[in-house]
Design a protein around this motif. Sequence first.
Motif, PDB file in Angstrom:
ATOM      1  N   CYS A  23     -39.191  46.507 -41.088  1.00 11.19           N
ATOM      2  CA  CYS A  23     -37.977  46.905 -40.365  1.00 11.19           C
ATOM      3  C   CYS A  23     -37.651  45.885 -39.274  1.00 11.19           C
ATOM      4  O   CYS A  23     -38.514  45.499 -38.498  1.00 11.19           O
ATOM      5  CB  CYS A  23     -38.191  48.290 -39.762  1.00 11.19           C
ATOM      6  SG  CYS A  23     -36.810  48.843 -38.737  1.00 11.19           S
ATOM      7  N   THR A  24     -36.386  45.451 -39.235  1.00 12.15           N
ATOM      8  CA  THR A  24     -35.956  44.484 -38.223  1.00 12.15           C
ATOM      9  C   THR A  24     -35.434  45.163 -36.965  1.00 12.15           C
ATOM     10  O   THR A  24     -35.147  44.498 -35.977  1.00 12.15           O
ATOM     11  CB  THR A  24     -34.838  43.578 -38.775  1.00 12.15           C
ATOM     12  OG1 THR A  24     -33.643  44.356 -38.920  1.00 12.15           O
ATOM     13  CG2 THR A  24     -35.228  42.971 -40.116  1.00 12.15           C
ATOM     14  N   ASP A  26     -32.508  46.570 -36.517  1.00 10.99           N
ATOM     15  CA  ASP A  26     -31.070  46.355 -36.273  1.00 10.99           C
ATOM     16  C   ASP A  26     -30.296  47.656 -36.151  1.00 10.99           C
ATOM     17  O   ASP A  26     -29.227  47.690 -35.558  1.00 10.99           O
ATOM     18  CB  ASP A  26     -30.484  45.516 -37.405  1.00 10.99           C
ATOM     19  CG  ASP A  26     -30.727  46.181 -38.734  1.00 10.99           C
ATOM     20  OD1 ASP A  26     -29.932  47.048 -39.109  1.00 10.99           O
ATOM     21  OD2 ASP A  26     -31.745  45.870 -39.372  1.00 10.99           O
ATOM     22  N   GLY A  27     -30.814  48.723 -36.732  1.00 14.72           N
ATOM     23  CA  GLY A  27     -30.199  50.038 -36.565  1.00 14.72           C
ATOM     24  C   GLY A  27     -29.074  50.371 -37.528  1.00 14.72           C
ATOM     25  O   GLY A  27     -28.373  51.370 -37.342  1.00 14.72           O
ATOM     26  N   CYS A  29     -29.205  51.569 -40.517  1.00 15.61           N
ATOM     27  CA  CYS A  29     -29.447  52.868 -41.166  1.00 15.61           C
ATOM     28  C   CYS A  29     -29.074  54.023 -40.243  1.00 15.61           C
ATOM     29  O   CYS A  29     -28.472  55.004 -40.667  1.00 15.61           O
ATOM     30  CB  CYS A  29     -30.903  52.968 -41.593  1.00 15.61           C
ATOM     31  SG  CYS A  29     -32.085  52.682 -40.253  1.00 15.61           S
ATOM     32  N   ALA A  45     -37.099  51.847 -37.088  1.00 19.86           N
ATOM     33  CA  ALA A  45     -36.439  53.028 -37.635  1.00 19.86           C
ATOM     34  C   ALA A  45     -37.441  53.948 -38.320  1.00 19.86           C
ATOM     35  O   ALA A  45     -38.390  53.483 -38.958  1.00 19.86           O
ATOM     36  CB  ALA A  45     -35.354  52.611 -38.628  1.00 19.86           C
ATOM     37  N   CYS A  79     -29.732  47.449 -45.751  1.00 16.10           N
ATOM     38  CA  CYS A  79     -30.903  47.249 -44.892  1.00 16.10           C
ATOM     39  C   CYS A  79     -31.385  45.797 -44.950  1.00 16.10           C
ATOM     40  O   CYS A  79     -31.807  45.333 -46.012  1.00 16.10           O
ATOM     41  CB  CYS A  79     -32.011  48.203 -45.344  1.00 16.10           C
ATOM     42  SG  CYS A  79     -33.599  47.889 -44.551  1.00 16.10           S
ATOM     43  N   CYS A  83     -36.275  47.640 -46.649  1.00  9.87           N
ATOM     44  CA  CYS A  83     -37.439  48.500 -46.444  1.00  9.87           C
ATOM     45  C   CYS A  83     -37.121  49.989 -46.473  1.00  9.87           C
ATOM     46  O   CYS A  83     -37.936  50.806 -46.064  1.00  9.87           O
ATOM     47  CB  CYS A  83     -38.136  48.123 -45.145  1.00  9.87           C
ATOM     48  SG  CYS A  83     -37.093  48.176 -43.688  1.00  9.87           S
TER      49      CYS A  83
END
Length: 101
Positions: A23-24, A26-27, A29, A45, A79, A83
Amino acid sequence: MQHEAPATGAEEALEVWIDQDLCTGDGICAQYAPEVFELDIDGLAYVKSADDELLQDPGATTPVPLPLLQDVVDSAKECPGDCIHVRRVADRVEVYGPDAD
Ligand code: SF4
């Protein structure tokens, strides 16, 4: 002629989980489906339970509510970490996400 079983959707119930290692943060999702995904204070996330509780165990899954399926699928497609994994509950086969056919 046999009648088809009513389309309850139960046999196609889906669940979703996030691989936080990729997960990066970035938000995306959480923007698409805030009912299902949320960023925690660690910047990653997580999926949420039906009663809005953040599920922080690695690989934790939550059911995908049918009305939110498109938002969840869009999240998986967009995403950046690849992920978000959506799979059938019945046989755990991934239907959307990096490991789907
Ligand atoms: S869209 Fe993917 S990479 Fe971005 S916060 Fe959500 S799970 Fe993490």
